[in-house]
Design a protein around this motif. Structure first.
Motif, PDB file in Angstrom:
ATOM      1  N   THR A  14      16.456   7.967 -29.556  1.00 55.24           N
ATOM      2  CA  THR A  14      15.843   7.362 -28.724  1.00 55.24           C
ATOM      3  C   THR A  14      16.324   6.730 -28.298  1.00 55.24           C
ATOM      4  O   THR A  14      16.646   4.935 -28.879  1.00 55.24           O
ATOM      5  CB  THR A  14      14.611   6.529 -29.136  1.00 55.24           C
ATOM      6  N   GLU A  15      16.460   6.087 -26.548  1.00 56.54           N
ATOM      7  CA  GLU A  15      17.557   4.949 -25.865  1.00 56.54           C
ATOM      8  C   GLU A  15      16.354   4.323 -25.766  1.00 56.54           C
ATOM      9  O   GLU A  15      15.171   3.769 -24.929  1.00 56.54           O
ATOM     10  CB  GLU A  15      17.877   5.687 -24.064  1.00 56.54           C
ATOM     11  N   ILE A  16      16.979   3.071 -25.792  1.00 57.15           N
ATOM     12  CA  ILE A  16      16.785   1.752 -25.989  1.00 57.15           C
ATOM     13  C   ILE A  16      17.364   0.883 -25.268  1.00 57.15           C
ATOM     14  O   ILE A  16      18.369   0.670 -24.976  1.00 57.15           O
ATOM     15  CB  ILE A  16      15.478   0.476 -27.385  1.00 57.15           C
ATOM     16  N   SER A  17      16.574  -0.908 -24.682  1.00 55.34           N
ATOM     17  CA  SER A  17      17.231  -1.662 -24.146  1.00 55.34           C
ATOM     18  C   SER A  17      17.440  -2.465 -25.393  1.00 55.34           C
ATOM     19  O   SER A  17      17.018  -2.613 -26.654  1.00 55.34           O
ATOM     20  CB  SER A  17      16.807  -1.848 -23.223  1.00 55.34           C
ATOM     21  N   LEU A  23      10.853  -4.855 -30.462  1.00 59.87           N
ATOM     22  CA  LEU A  23       9.475  -3.570 -30.053  1.00 59.87           C
ATOM     23  C   LEU A  23       9.653  -2.458 -30.992  1.00 59.87           C
ATOM     24  O   LEU A  23       9.186  -2.026 -31.138  1.00 59.87           O
ATOM     25  CB  LEU A  23       9.429  -3.488 -28.375  1.00 59.87           C
ATOM     26  N   PHE A  24      10.943  -2.335 -30.842  1.00 53.18           N
ATOM     27  CA  PHE A  24      10.985  -0.884 -31.484  1.00 53.18           C
ATOM     28  C   PHE A  24      10.990  -1.354 -33.400  1.00 53.18           C
ATOM     29  O   PHE A  24       9.934  -0.402 -34.035  1.00 53.18           O
ATOM     30  CB  PHE A  24      12.708  -0.570 -31.561  1.00 53.18           C
ATOM     31  N   ILE A  88       5.554   6.936 -30.148  1.00 51.57           N
ATOM     32  CA  ILE A  88       5.938   5.378 -30.592  1.00 51.57           C
ATOM     33  C   ILE A  88       5.690   5.032 -29.807  1.00 51.57           C
ATOM     34  O   ILE A  88       6.311   5.377 -28.532  1.00 51.57           O
ATOM     35  CB  ILE A  88       6.672   5.525 -31.487  1.00 51.57           C
ATOM     36  N   ASN A  89       5.089   3.842 -29.662  1.00 51.84           N
ATOM     37  CA  ASN A  89       5.217   2.731 -28.783  1.00 51.84           C
ATOM     38  C   ASN A  89       5.882   1.888 -28.830  1.00 51.84           C
ATOM     39  O   ASN A  89       5.992   1.172 -29.422  1.00 51.84           O
ATOM     40  CB  ASN A  89       3.638   2.617 -28.289  1.00 51.84           C
ATOM     41  N   ILE A  90       6.979   2.071 -27.664  1.00 51.94           N
ATOM     42  CA  ILE A  90       7.708   0.621 -27.474  1.00 51.94           C
ATOM     43  C   ILE A  90       7.517  -0.054 -26.761  1.00 51.94           C
ATOM     44  O   ILE A  90       7.934   0.188 -25.051  1.00 51.94           O
ATOM     45  CB  ILE A  90       9.235   1.231 -27.487  1.00 51.94           C
ATOM     46  N   GLY A  91       6.269  -1.412 -26.606  1.00 55.87           N
ATOM     47  CA  GLY A  91       5.936  -2.499 -25.714  1.00 55.87           C
ATOM     48  C   GLY A  91       4.167  -1.037 -25.396  1.00 55.87           C
ATOM     49  O   GLY A  91       3.756  -0.671 -26.281  1.00 55.87           O
ATOM     50  N   ILE A 215      17.516  -8.473 -36.157  1.00 56.27           N
ATOM     51  CA  ILE A 215      17.301  -7.232 -34.375  1.00 56.27           C
ATOM     52  C   ILE A 215      17.934  -7.258 -34.030  1.00 56.27           C
ATOM     53  O   ILE A 215      18.356  -7.145 -32.039  1.00 56.27           O
ATOM     54  CB  ILE A 215      15.703  -7.649 -33.741  1.00 56.27           C
ATOM     55  N   GLY A 216      19.748  -6.756 -34.109  1.00 57.93           N
ATOM     56  CA  GLY A 216      19.983  -6.440 -33.377  1.00 57.93           C
ATOM     57  C   GLY A 216      21.516  -7.344 -32.734  1.00 57.93           C
ATOM     58  O   GLY A 216      21.996  -6.914 -31.882  1.00 57.93           O
TER      59      GLY A 216
END
Length: 225
Positions: A14-17, A23-24, A88-91, A215-216
């Motif tokens: 899953t690509e995320i910013s 949100l993930f 899933i819902n990321i936001g 959180i990253g």
């Protein structure tokens, strides 16, 4: 004290910013529901928190979602792999989440006669007090010294969080600042840094160092030279 610690990183497709990492995290916790161990969210009550080093950390690695588990967090991976998957819902963004790879390791945390080189990504070293000190300092050398003191403290906090006590001196030298940019966390303006540093301490791949490691922020990777 020499001690080995376990780490395990789950890589997803899953690509995320960077902004989507919290949100993930929320999507994982929601998926696990009432079965989510405290290490997934670090909430011990409605308004109380587990303030120790985070043993489950949500990240963005190679542009995609990932979760790094440390020590007791590794024991919870079975639940993660069985209960968190699919849509899933990321936001507000619905996406499918599949495991690409699971990478485990057991690292001996000890001092080394050969300096180790690391890269630290999205590191948050400055709070209100040392931010003012950092900004008012004209000397680059003094700025580096401020950052090295903070980094030393961050690494000692990690060691304490995994119950490791090293009596000898830990040497840390920042060798390069590869990036520096403003960020906004919960309405507070901060600076994040990408740095390279040398140390006489062996550290595990992908662990989080410093503030908001869950959180990253402050992702550590080894550099082989």
């Amino acid at each position: 004290m020499v001690k080995s610690i376990r780490t395990l990183t789950v890589f997803y497709d899953t690509e995320i910013s960077v902004k989507e990492i919290p949100l993930f995290r929320g999507a994982v916790i929601k998926s696990l529901g009432d079965k989510a161990n405290v290490l997934y969210h670090n909430h011990t009550g409605e308004k109380t928190f587990r303030y120790s080093y985070p043993l489950i950390q949500y990240k963005r690695l190679n542009g995609k979602a990932a979760i790094t588990c440390v020590e007791e967090g590794v024991d919870l991976v079975g639940q993660l792999l069985s209960d968190f998957y699919g849509m899933i819902n990321i936001g507000k963004r619905e996406t499918e989440c599949k495991v690409l790879q699971v990478q485990s390791a057991k690292d001996v945390i000890q001092l080394s006669n050969i300096p180790k080189v690391y890269h630290l990504h999205q590191w948050q070293p400055l709070n209100t007090k040392n931010y003012e000190q950092y900004q008012s300092t004209d000397s680059l050398i003094e700025k580096i010294k401020i950052l090295e003191r903070v980094l030393t403290g961050n690494i000692l906090s990690f060691l304490k969080g995994v119950d490791i006590h090293i009596e000898e001196q830990i040497d840390i030298h920042i060798t390069n600042i590869t990036g520096q940019r403003p960020t906004n966390y919960k309405g507070i303006k901060l600076i994040v840094f990408d740095i390279e540093f040398k140390t006489n301490l062996c550290l595990p791949q992908y662990i989080g160092i410093g503030k908001n490691a869950s959180i990253g922020y402050g992702i550590l990777t080894k550099i082989t030279k």
